[in-house]
Enzyme design. Structure first.
Site, PDB file in Angstrom:
ATOM      1  N   TYR B 119       0.862  -1.194   0.185  1.00 33.54           N
ATOM      2  CA  TYR B 119       0.116  -0.069   0.011  1.00 33.54           C
ATOM      3  C   TYR B 119       1.016   1.224   0.045  1.00 33.54           C
ATOM      4  O   TYR B 119       1.841   1.366   0.792  1.00 33.54           O
ATOM      5  CB  TYR B 119      -0.766  -0.020   1.187  1.00 33.54           C
ATOM      6  CG  TYR B 119      -1.906   1.101   1.450  1.00 33.54           C
ATOM      7  CD1 TYR B 119      -3.234   0.718   1.152  1.00 33.54           C
ATOM      8  CD2 TYR B 119      -1.576   2.245   1.676  1.00 33.54           C
ATOM      9  CE1 TYR B 119      -4.273   1.659   1.073  1.00 33.54           C
ATOM     10  CE2 TYR B 119      -2.627   3.405   1.918  1.00 33.54           C
ATOM     11  CZ  TYR B 119      -4.065   2.882   1.526  1.00 33.54           C
ATOM     12  OH  TYR B 119      -4.901   3.813   1.674  1.00 33.54           O
ATOM     13  N   GLY B 120       0.586   2.100  -0.930  1.00 35.03           N
ATOM     14  CA  GLY B 120       1.404   3.419  -1.171  1.00 35.03           C
ATOM     15  C   GLY B 120       0.513   4.495  -0.564  1.00 35.03           C
ATOM     16  O   GLY B 120       0.397   4.725   0.705  1.00 35.03           O
ATOM     17  N   ARG B 252       2.349  -7.667  -7.329  1.00 33.40           N
ATOM     18  CA  ARG B 252       2.499  -9.187  -7.354  1.00 33.40           C
ATOM     19  C   ARG B 252       3.976  -9.915  -7.442  1.00 33.40           C
ATOM     20  O   ARG B 252       3.823 -11.378  -7.008  1.00 33.40           O
ATOM     21  CB  ARG B 252       1.787  -9.651  -8.874  1.00 33.40           C
ATOM     22  CG  ARG B 252       0.648  -9.343  -9.091  1.00 33.40           C
ATOM     23  CD  ARG B 252      -0.605  -9.820  -8.370  1.00 33.40           C
ATOM     24  NE  ARG B 252      -0.289 -11.405  -8.342  1.00 33.40           N
ATOM     25  CZ  ARG B 252      -1.131 -12.197  -8.801  1.00 33.40           C
ATOM     26  NH1 ARG B 252      -2.284 -11.826  -9.240  1.00 33.40           N
ATOM     27  NH2 ARG B 252      -0.958 -13.521  -8.706  1.00 33.40           N
ATOM     28  N   MET B 253       4.626  -9.197  -7.532  1.00 29.79           N
ATOM     29  CA  MET B 253       6.128  -9.701  -7.323  1.00 29.79           C
ATOM     30  C   MET B 253       6.840  -9.483  -5.994  1.00 29.79           C
ATOM     31  O   MET B 253       7.624 -10.333  -5.371  1.00 29.79           O
ATOM     32  CB  MET B 253       7.036  -9.435  -8.661  1.00 29.79           C
ATOM     33  CG  MET B 253       6.546  -9.754  -9.670  1.00 29.79           C
ATOM     34  SD  MET B 253       7.423  -9.164 -11.206  1.00 29.79           S
ATOM     35  CE  MET B 253       6.175  -9.402 -12.788  1.00 29.79           C
ATOM     36  N   ILE B 256       8.253  -2.945  -3.270  1.00 33.72           N
ATOM     37  CA  ILE B 256       9.183  -2.115  -3.415  1.00 33.72           C
ATOM     38  C   ILE B 256       9.542  -1.444  -2.561  1.00 33.72           C
ATOM     39  O   ILE B 256       8.625  -0.560  -1.632  1.00 33.72           O
ATOM     40  CB  ILE B 256       8.796  -1.296  -4.654  1.00 33.72           C
ATOM     41  CG1 ILE B 256       8.620  -1.950  -6.029  1.00 33.72           C
ATOM     42  CG2 ILE B 256       9.933  -0.159  -5.114  1.00 33.72           C
ATOM     43  CD1 ILE B 256       7.721  -1.245  -6.873  1.00 33.72           C
ATOM     44  N   TYR B 452      -7.668  10.264 -23.417  1.00 31.96           N
ATOM     45  CA  TYR B 452      -8.469  10.294 -22.154  1.00 31.96           C
ATOM     46  C   TYR B 452      -9.875  10.749 -22.236  1.00 31.96           C
ATOM     47  O   TYR B 452     -10.271  12.011 -22.519  1.00 31.96           O
ATOM     48  CB  TYR B 452      -7.257  11.353 -21.270  1.00 31.96           C
ATOM     49  CG  TYR B 452      -7.748  11.071 -19.709  1.00 31.96           C
ATOM     50  CD1 TYR B 452      -6.890  10.392 -19.105  1.00 31.96           C
ATOM     51  CD2 TYR B 452      -8.502  12.015 -19.222  1.00 31.96           C
ATOM     52  CE1 TYR B 452      -6.651  10.512 -17.621  1.00 31.96           C
ATOM     53  CE2 TYR B 452      -8.783  11.806 -17.803  1.00 31.96           C
ATOM     54  CZ  TYR B 452      -7.992  11.039 -17.034  1.00 31.96           C
ATOM     55  OH  TYR B 452      -7.919  11.244 -15.625  1.00 31.96           O
TER      56      TYR B 452
END
Lengths: 538, 538
Positions: B119-120, B252-253, B256, B452
């Protein structure tokens, strides 16, 4: 036809001979060379064992064809081909003309458990296309016949080619529409689009046009697990980029059959300018400032003092009076011993070129640079694909030349360049053998620069001695690269020569991740085994 | 403290109210809104089930903390939080202060078979951080406390931060040294460096500074299989790029924890200019020409006719006399009905800005563009992070606004933009419900452009009706994106909302390759399951 054991074509008018001046210079630098007898094509053909492949309408098992696909253009390759000491050959070579034929060949390989080596221009300098010793038959798939432009979309500036298209074909086809790819590695005359993608190639003007990573917009890859089509999308935040898995895959994941590239209108103008700076450190600062200030150049190349002197005198040949005059003139402007030579380029619209050229000159002048007025920049551009042609005439007189290259952050450039060069220079000290080594920065980035060291030494009394020397030089240079946190290759790739240095760069988890990708596409390890991944893959 | 169910902080002075003029405009466009009652924080807290996690010194299982980490900022998230119809929560939230603590938490998760959600800033608009229904306890790891600058190397223009650093902290720290990252997504005030990398973010000035892919030089990722350190290397040809596996990995990996980014000296000058063009097609040509001629701009944004009119009148509020005057003045210069508005930016040294600004103006003038003289460009820059603040006041009156975005090659831009917008506009026709939809190009590339589309509609009589409408709109737009070969997301990511559209973009082999990477790092599927990869992963 291509030379079977050297650079270029048999009918090329670019074959060179050593001038007396250069010969004298080489003798002074590393001692007199010993010419060794060279194996003939027929002698090597005689060593080709019977093929282990069954007859197949698409596969050529002719021994000469197998010899001509046995090695690339690395220094070990050169030594093996010239000594005749070649011990592995593909069992056959196919020349597919369509993606469908590639699929048929891969199905055949899968069914018969063959090793498959994708082959582009055969210009690898790190062993990418060499067959390993193997129990399984080896099929080399030469993409030469898939070399056409398949489509062009000028509105989106995209063009699609067969992956076997070599540099000149790519440029010729694009030129008809007023475009260029702008990808000019030194191997450009022979290397191919598919090979550039597979080895993450970088061209001389990549500062303007980008590396192949920036040009590769999409394409088709045939794998043992099926066809992978990568659509062209300008940019995406949708998960990891599949293009980036193929870039640098070195034939381990599949065969790239079609490549869509981003193209650019032909430049109105192009110019290359040489600037001299009083010292290596000032030159490095200037190169760094030019790129970090985002001056829109097409290239920046900076030779260190030894390379500067070497190139000036080697280029001059027997009559060095011009160089002496140049040095006297520079000296009066404060550019004396320890001077370095920068070459920068601009390309694009006339308005753009003029502005960028002036901005670059202003920066350089502000840092004590002196612009050459004798056309050295244009000389560089004229001769920029010539260096590989020099290997054969040098080798014929017992000298070999090779290069090592890396890239590091700016804060490490100076020390890394010095230590790599010094390690190479002294690597044969135990034999009392001289090595002439010099260095340039070939590609600059905001974050750092590539470092490109050229070294010249004597083969010695035998090809085996030459190979032994090369291995010592390679290890000395590579160990320094790793010690300074550099990449094991900025522009040549990994192949077999660099694979055991890769873990230092990617980490164990990174290697395992790349390995998992290869296994996904090629569960039995049939695609170009022994390349890219270190012997210990986990 | 952050709002528990909306955008921004509780004490923000940026809370907005709808003007009478805007309210009247909305009524005219889509009909009168119906205000719905909103769930309170306490009502939602009351729905939080008991935690399934054992006590752990680093894990907070307080219900309010779990509510505050239950949803991101997508429209479904907003509808769920405001209706109180929230049915999944993390079982606990950890706030690690070091990579070592992250490793401890991952070891704990591995041992206890927990689901882990990194969570960022919690700003995902595609469901990245929402817990799925699961038999396993869910641990959200909030990186907020790892938000410091850890090192800076100004020579190499690199800085390393804790991955939890949000936009303003990144810029504030760099500013002390005279640098900027220059990454300004609309979520910049709250979103984080780690989140930008994990979701392949793009900022408003990415034409100058690059997308996060270009900025992310290396870092540290903690995975269930160990620590992955990616060294900083300016460029490499040594195999597939490990950075590119982490970019877009969406948790998923691994997690960070540290990010090294490429930084740029603070610009001497920055300017934003609005240009009007007589038509959408001419505007598209102008945008394409500016980028393909490599005019060194920091951004190019082009609104279609409906967005141009909508923004001008929405911005004006109750008093539209200024807009009327502007339109009259433009009309005299040949810019009438169907006009479009471009905003371009320049940034960098004064010399660079002046040259690029003039070059851009010359190009635009040559194509029939008329430069605004009323400061609209600066207005845009001033309000560029404000749009998200509008969702709450709109929602309070029964209106919701959402966006869909993609990127396609230039040859498809015009048709794709029209068909996406039209599909969204008519997606609620079966209910006789109006949708106000308009479009701009937000990021341009040599090869193509992002598209967009913003759409505004009424929630309806209940939150369920709003959600049902949103699903129809999303599907209608996404189907058109896929039909035109666009990416399912140019700048928002995949998360749960886009995952089942990903196969169209990556192909089955591409999806399998991404899946094999995830499994390599996370063999049991504990890391953020249900995001990024489609339900059928092979």
């Amino acid at each position: 036809m291509r030379l079977w054991n050297g650079w270029g074509n048999e009918d090329s008018d670019l074959t060179m001979e050593l001038s007396d001046g250069l010969r004298a210079l080489l003798e002074a630098l590393v001692g007199p060379g010993t010419a060794l007898s060279q194996a003939t094509l027929n002698e090597v053909i005689a060593k080709v064992p019977n093929t282990r492949l069954d007859d197949h309408p698409q596969i050529n098992t002719d021994p000469e064809t197998r010899v001509r696909h046995a090695r690339g253009q690395s220094l070990p390759d050169w030594l093996e081909m010239h000594s005749g000491n070649v011990d592995t050959f593909p069992d056959g070579v196919a020349f597919p003309e369509s993606s469908e034929q590639v699929r048929e060949l891969l199905a055949h390989a899968k069914e018969n458990n063959l090793i498959v080596i994708p082959y582009g221009g055969g210009t690898s300098v790190v062993g990418h296309i060499n067959p390993e010793t193997s129990d399984k038959p080896v099929l080399t798939i030469d993409m030469a016949k898939m070399n056409s432009m398949l489509s062009i979309d000028t509105e989106s500036q995209l063009a699609t080619f067969g992956a076997g298209a070599p540099g000149p074909v790519v440029e010729e086809e694009l030129k008809k529409h007023g475009y260029t790819l702008g990808h000019f590695p030194q191997s450009w005359e022979l290397s191919t689009l598919g090979g550039w993608v597979a080895s993450r190639s970088s061209g001389q003007q990549s500062l303007h046009y980008g590396r192949i990573e920036n040009m590769f917009a999409g394409g088709t890859i045939e794998t043992l697990n099926g066809t992978m089509k990568i659509p062209t999308i300008p940019a995406s935040s949708a998960g990891p980029d599949v293009r980036e898995m193929i870039l640098g895959s070195e034939g381990r994941m599949g065969i790239i059959t079609e490549v869509t590239v981003r193209i650019t209108p032909l430049p109105e103008k192009e110019k290359f300018q040489v600037i001299f700076f009083p010292s290596w450190e000032i030159g490095i600062s200037a190169a760094r400032e030019l790129i970090q200030q985002r001056v829109a150049l097409s290239m920046v190349r900076l030779s260190n003092p030894l390379e500067t002197t070497s190139l000036l005198y080697m280029g001059a040949g027997s009559d060095s009076s011009g160089v002496v005059a140049l040095e006297e003139s520079l000296s009066k402007k404060g550019i004396g011993e320890g001077k370095v030579m920068m070459t920068f380029g601009v390309t694009g619209s006339a308005r753009h070129c003029d502005a960028a050229y002036q901005l670059a000159l202003d920066h350089c002048n502000g840092l004590g640079g002196v612009a050459d007025e004798s056309g050295l920049g244009e000389n560089w551009a004229h001769g920029r694909f010539r260096a590989p042609y020099l290997r054969d005439p040098l080798g014929a007189e017992g000298y070999v030349v090779d290069t090592m290259e890396t890239a590091v952050d700016w804060s490490k450039v100076s020390e890394a360049a010095e230590n790599i060069e010094q390690a190479i220079r002294t690597a044969l000290d135990d034999e009392g053998e001289q090595v002439h080594a010099y260095t340039h920065l070939s590609h600059v980035y905001g974050q750092g620069s590539s470092i490109y060291t050229t070294y010249l030494f004597r083969i010695g009394k035998s090809y085996e001695q030459g190979m032994n020397r090369w291995m010592k030089l390679k290890k000395a240079g590579a160990d320094q690269i790793v010690a300074h946190g550099g990449t094991i290759s900025h522009q040549h790739g990994v192949g077999s020569d660099h694979k055991n240095y890769l873990t230092a760069e990617k980490g164990k988890l990174g290697i395992a991740a790349i390995n998992s990708l290869c296994e996904q596409f090629d569960p039995k390890g049939q695609m170009n085994p022994g390349k890219l991944l270190p012997d210990d893959k986990h």
